[in-house]
Design an enzyme around this catalytic site. Structure first.
Site, short mmCIF file in Angstrom:
data_model
loop_
_atom_site.label_atom_id
_atom_site.label_comp_id
_atom_site.label_asym_id
_atom_site.label_seq_id
_atom_site.Cartn_x
_atom_site.Cartn_y
_atom_site.Cartn_z
N THR A 248 33.57 -49.75 10.33
CA THR A 248 33.57 -48.84 10.09
C THR A 248 33.85 -48.66 8.53
O THR A 248 34.58 -49.48 7.94
CB THR A 248 34.73 -47.07 10.99
OG1 THR A 248 34.27 -47.68 12.06
CG2 THR A 248 35.00 -46.57 10.23
N CYS A 335 47.44 -67.38 -3.92
CA CYS A 335 47.17 -67.52 -2.84
C CYS A 335 47.78 -69.33 -2.18
O CYS A 335 48.32 -69.83 -1.57
CB CYS A 335 45.61 -67.75 -2.86
SG CYS A 335 45.25 -66.96 -2.84
#
Ligand code: PLP
Length: 416
Positions: A248, A335
């Site tokens: 969605t 990261c």
């Protein structure tokens, strides 16, 4: 520096001392407002076969058109909304690898891990790493020379490096690829929002991420080549995004992303002043901390970023002390910071391992004032003095211990 988020609870979002905008930027209050407006009224599923669903679908397609126009992408259907740059980079690598056959992938050696890792996993062979120079800029001459001899399936070079802020010659590389009909991908996660983005339309593939320019985390986009009807290795199980990405659509996130992009574009006139604040900061710190090195100083850089190699003490010591003083910095890409890896970007620039462990990435934002940069410069001087004096005290304690008579003269102590 204080930004007031206008969330439903009217909470104040404090970003004083925050110098990690390349990791993530606080959402512009107008973007939060837009998200809330959409969550209140335009929360329907755009695939819904009823009036409200159709309305959200129309808004989503209008947003696609506006974003395409902002990026210079002539065909809005080339735009796929994703959850951010990591997802977009993964899609490119998986898709092109599936189509490339025996042909090689060329990537710059300073790409973000979200590109390097899927590249390594999805391509049958190790990608060719495009060399950078000592300023952290991809070497155009090497690239040209290689193109004379070989023909890759895809070339991927980022627009601006997330660690050093160094701007890459992506336009020249894109044009060389276009002349030869070679596909070109650009990860522009750090460029979009900070610099003019209208030139990206000629890239075959393009990655962007909203939270880097004051939109929400979990929202981004991928531009695909015109006529792409499916993405191999992408998310499947739904017909959304014309069958290119199942799931969605996050319309409130997309609307907030566009508002953030507009806010950032409205501040374009400030870029010169913002860059000179950063430059002044660098001069102030260099004057007080001799032996400090600024990575990529000889190349054009983003106006907000400075990567400094400190003359002494490991970066984690600096970060901890600065954090106690209320400053948020990083050692490199979010990261890898804290994961015990030293920067592959600095390594590519020929910076030695010992120096890489002393690197600090400092990235301000649109809201960072001159006083904020000055406060950080002072804090760095304070921490430097503190680290030096605690080192000095340690050395003194050690020498006092060594001065004591040794109870085990050579050859007589335990374990000899
Ligand atoms: N590419 C670059 C150049 C980045 O700087 C980052 C984030 O640091 C990413 C990709 C990943 O972005 P996201 O958090 O949107 O997945």
């Amino acid at each position: 520096m204080e930004i007031f988020g206008v969330g439903g609870l009217g909470t104040k979002l404090k970003v004083k001392g925050y110098f990690d905008f390349n990791a993530t930027a606080p959402a512009f209050p107008a973007a939060v407002e837009e998200m809330n407006r959409c969550l209140a009224g335009e929360w329907y599923n755009p695939s819904g076969l009823y009036h409200a669903g159709g309305r959200v679908r129309r808004h989503l397609e209008e947003a696609r058109e506006v974003l395409a126009e902002r990026l210079g992408v002539g065909e809005p259907s080339r735009l796929v909304f994703t959850s951010g740059a990591t997802e977009s980079n993964n899609h490119v690598m998986h898709h092109v690898a599936a189509e490339a056959g025996e042909n090689a992938l060329w990537v710059s050696e300073i790409e973000h891990p979200s590109l390097l890792e899927p590249a390594g996993r999805s391509w049958g062979s190790e990608p060719v790493r495009l060399r950078t120079d000592a300023n952290g800029m991809v070497c155009l001459e090497d690239f040209r020379a290689r193109l004379e001899r070989e023909r890759p399936a895809l070339v991927s070079v980022m627009a601006a490096n997330n660690e050093t802020g160094v701007l890459q010659p992506w336009r020249e590389i894109r044009d060389l690829c276009r002349e030869r009909g070679i596909a070109f991908h650009c990860d522009a996660a750090q460029w979009i929002g900070k610099l003019n983005a209208r030139d990206f339309g000629l890239c075959d593939w393009l990655t962007g991420s909203a939270h880097k320019f004051g939109g929400l985390k979990g929202t981004g986009f991928l531009v695909v080549p015109a006529g792409t009807v499916r993405l191999y290795g992408g998310l499947c199980g739904g017909p959304q995004e014309r069958g290119l990405r199942a799931g969605t659509e996050n319309f409130p996130g997309v609307a907030a992303m566009l508002t953030a992009l507009e806010q950032a574009a409205n501040l374009a006139g400030e870029r010169g002043a913002l860059a000179s604040r950063r430059d002044q900061f660098e001069r102030a710190v260099a004057a007080e901390i001799p032996g400090l090195k600024i990575c990529g100083a000889g190349a054009p850089r983003l106006w907000n970023t400075t990567m400094m190699v400190m003359p002494a003490h490991r970066n984690l010591k600096w970060l901890t002390r600065l954090s106690h003083l209320g400053f948020s910095l990083s050692t490199g890409s979010a990261c890898s910071s804290g994961a015990g890896h030293s920067s592959h970007v600095l390594e590519a620039m020929g910076i030695e391992a010992g120096e890489r462990d002393r690197a600090l990435r400092i990235s301000g934002g649109w809201q960072t004032s001159e006083a904020d940069w000055r406060d950080l410069a002072r804090a760095l001087q304070e921490v430097y003095a503190d680290l030096n004096s605690s080192d000095h005290a340690k050395r003194r304690r050690r020498s006092i211990r060594l001065d004591k008579p040794n109870p085990f003269p050579t050859g007589t102590g335990p374990g000899t």
